[in-house]
Design a protein around this motif. Sequence first.
Motif, PDB file in Angstrom:
ATOM      1  N   MET A  20       0.834  -1.221   0.000  1.00 53.49           N
ATOM      2  CA  MET A  20       0.000   0.000   0.000  1.00 53.49           C
ATOM      3  C   MET A  20       0.861   1.260   0.000  1.00 53.49           C
ATOM      4  O   MET A  20       1.971   1.263   0.531  1.00 53.49           O
ATOM      5  CB  MET A  20      -0.897   0.044   1.247  1.00 53.49           C
ATOM      6  N   GLN A  21       0.280   2.322  -0.543  1.00 55.02           N
ATOM      7  CA  GLN A  21       0.903   3.649  -0.439  1.00 55.02           C
ATOM      8  C   GLN A  21       0.251   4.378   0.725  1.00 55.02           C
ATOM      9  O   GLN A  21      -0.971   4.452   0.825  1.00 55.02           O
ATOM     10  CB  GLN A  21       0.705   4.430  -1.742  1.00 55.02           C
ATOM     11  N   ALA A  22       1.078   4.934   1.618  1.00 52.86           N
ATOM     12  CA  ALA A  22       0.548   5.566   2.826  1.00 52.86           C
ATOM     13  C   ALA A  22      -0.229   6.837   2.486  1.00 52.86           C
ATOM     14  O   ALA A  22       0.213   7.649   1.676  1.00 52.86           O
ATOM     15  CB  ALA A  22       1.690   5.889   3.786  1.00 52.86           C
ATOM     16  N   ARG A  23      -1.371   6.980   3.146  1.00 56.37           N
ATOM     17  CA  ARG A  23      -2.160   8.202   2.940  1.00 56.37           C
ATOM     18  C   ARG A  23      -2.357   8.977   4.236  1.00 56.37           C
ATOM     19  O   ARG A  23      -3.048   9.987   4.262  1.00 56.37           O
ATOM     20  CB  ARG A  23      -3.518   7.828   2.332  1.00 56.37           C
ATOM     21  N   LYS A  24      -1.761   8.474   5.326  1.00 53.76           N
ATOM     22  CA  LYS A  24      -1.897   9.173   6.609  1.00 53.76           C
ATOM     23  C   LYS A  24      -0.547   9.213   7.306  1.00 53.76           C
ATOM     24  O   LYS A  24       0.290   8.324   7.123  1.00 53.76           O
ATOM     25  CB  LYS A  24      -2.900   8.436   7.511  1.00 53.76           C
ATOM     26  N   GLY A  25      -0.353  10.236   8.123  1.00 52.67           N
ATOM     27  CA  GLY A  25       0.843  10.299   8.951  1.00 52.67           C
ATOM     28  C   GLY A  25       2.081  10.686   8.172  1.00 52.67           C
ATOM     29  O   GLY A  25       2.026  11.035   6.989  1.00 52.67           O
ATOM     30  N   ARG A  26       3.215  10.596   8.863  1.00 47.40           N
ATOM     31  CA  ARG A  26       4.468  11.021   8.283  1.00 47.40           C
ATOM     32  C   ARG A  26       4.780  10.256   7.006  1.00 47.40           C
ATOM     33  O   ARG A  26       5.324  10.813   6.047  1.00 47.40           O
ATOM     34  CB  ARG A  26       5.587  10.806   9.307  1.00 47.40           C
ATOM     35  N   ALA A  27       4.453   8.940   6.981  1.00 45.21           N
ATOM     36  CA  ALA A  27       4.775   8.105   5.818  1.00 45.21           C
ATOM     37  C   ALA A  27       4.106   8.629   4.549  1.00 45.21           C
ATOM     38  O   ALA A  27       4.612   8.399   3.444  1.00 45.21           O
ATOM     39  CB  ALA A  27       4.351   6.658   6.080  1.00 45.21           C
ATOM     40  N   SER A  28       2.979   9.336   4.699  1.00 42.44           N
ATOM     41  CA  SER A  28       2.261   9.799   3.505  1.00 42.44           C
ATOM     42  C   SER A  28       3.073  10.846   2.740  1.00 42.44           C
ATOM     43  O   SER A  28       2.904  11.003   1.531  1.00 42.44           O
ATOM     44  CB  SER A  28       0.889  10.369   3.888  1.00 42.44           C
ATOM     45  N   TYR A  29       3.984  11.539   3.443  1.00 42.40           N
ATOM     46  CA  TYR A  29       4.820  12.520   2.744  1.00 42.40           C
ATOM     47  C   TYR A  29       5.753  11.833   1.752  1.00 42.40           C
ATOM     48  O   TYR A  29       6.267  12.468   0.834  1.00 42.40           O
ATOM     49  CB  TYR A  29       5.685  13.326   3.731  1.00 42.40           C
ATOM     50  N   LEU A  30       5.998  10.545   1.971  1.00 43.18           N
ATOM     51  CA  LEU A  30       6.931   9.816   1.116  1.00 43.18           C
ATOM     52  C   LEU A  30       6.295   9.358  -0.186  1.00 43.18           C
ATOM     53  O   LEU A  30       6.991   8.889  -1.087  1.00 43.18           O
ATOM     54  CB  LEU A  30       7.493   8.596   1.861  1.00 43.18           C
ATOM     55  N   GLY A  31       4.968   9.469  -0.284  1.00 44.51           N
ATOM     56  CA  GLY A  31       4.289   9.084  -1.520  1.00 44.51           C
ATOM     57  C   GLY A  31       4.587   7.644  -1.887  1.00 44.51           C
ATOM     58  O   GLY A  31       4.490   6.748  -1.048  1.00 44.51           O
ATOM     59  N   GLU A  32       4.986   7.430  -3.139  1.00 46.91           N
ATOM     60  CA  GLU A  32       5.197   6.065  -3.635  1.00 46.91           C
ATOM     61  C   GLU A  32       6.341   5.360  -2.913  1.00 46.91           C
ATOM     62  O   GLU A  32       6.419   4.133  -2.914  1.00 46.91           O
ATOM     63  CB  GLU A  32       5.479   6.094  -5.138  1.00 46.91           C
ATOM     64  N   ARG A  33       7.236   6.124  -2.320  1.00 50.89           N
ATOM     65  CA  ARG A  33       8.356   5.493  -1.620  1.00 50.89           C
ATOM     66  C   ARG A  33       7.903   4.763  -0.352  1.00 50.89           C
ATOM     67  O   ARG A  33       8.667   4.019   0.251  1.00 50.89           O
ATOM     68  CB  ARG A  33       9.431   6.529  -1.276  1.00 50.89           C
TER      69      ARG A  33
END
Lengths: 223, 132
Positions: free
Chosen positions: A182-195
Amino acid sequence: MSEASSTGAGQVIDTAFLRRWFIAAASVIEREADRLTELDSPIGDADHGANMRRGFIAARTAVEKEPPDTPGGVLVLVGRQLISTVGGASGPLYGTLLRKAGKALGDARQVAPEQLAQALREGVDGVAQLGGAAQGDKTMLDALAPAVEALTFALDKGAGLAEALSAAAIAADEGALATVPMQARKGRASYLGERSIGHQDPGAASSALLVGALAGAAREGTV
Amino acid sequence: MTVGLVLVSHSAQVAESVARMATGLSGGGTEVPVAAAGGAPDGGLGTDAGKITAAAHSVDRGDGVAVLADLGSAVLTVKALIAEGDELPPGTRLVDAPFVEGAVAAVVTASTGADLDAVAAAAQDAYTYRKT
């Protein structure tokens, strides 16, 4: 405690059962803290393990020192401890889950498995509301929501508590693993987008550990 | 009317610095109680619910407390504490505002003796200030 932990119809969940859960949860979080922090390194700020360890050790201490006399009281106490001590987003999220669930159980000294399932569902709804997240956003909800579904489904089918919670634990494990692509859509991880793709969500991983500890508490009670 | 302000940041230094900056820019009106609640319980980056609760009580003069938070656990912890009902002073409100600009707007507005609604509106309105 023995009659409260018996198998088959009419099972009840009491304070001792929930204490077992959180003592087991603290142990597994301590054991797995390094792995949680490792999972949190590529997509988070590498503190999930330490945060969870601090929170659950405080929760275990509180439960052992001044054990509340109702299952709901235990959940509320642990929830409050987690909000106070975790220091990361998982604190208010798990804290809200447990406090909502605890309030749903009210003052009953013993509750039925179906009541626990319903209370946990309300708790998980509270997590979704607080975080503004939905399933598929690569968060703890991806483990928690399937776990509550599996628990409810198994109880509806007539499974005993230990069996139903085992099904919930399996669903939580699978849900946590399903966060990898999954691609993150919440929290700090969401700033990373596809990464963020290709890493397991640390919150989903810790959720799976907690549901596993709950299933363990039920198995222990049946011995 | 004295509305208090609490600044919740992942960093203790950020919270304290923004508190000093907002107070310094507030001009000569009524003195506004501002408290910083930054950092995790262990002193690192994160959020400490105990610090937030203590800060809110320290600035409460009975007219409400506006809370500004930076992101993630800071926001979620404030929301969870407000949901508790009894942790924070009555009339404590999380304000949806940019952290630095919102803090300045909130302190300036509060220093005029404005009520919590006006302070919150001014802080939120700071989002509309474009820089290009």
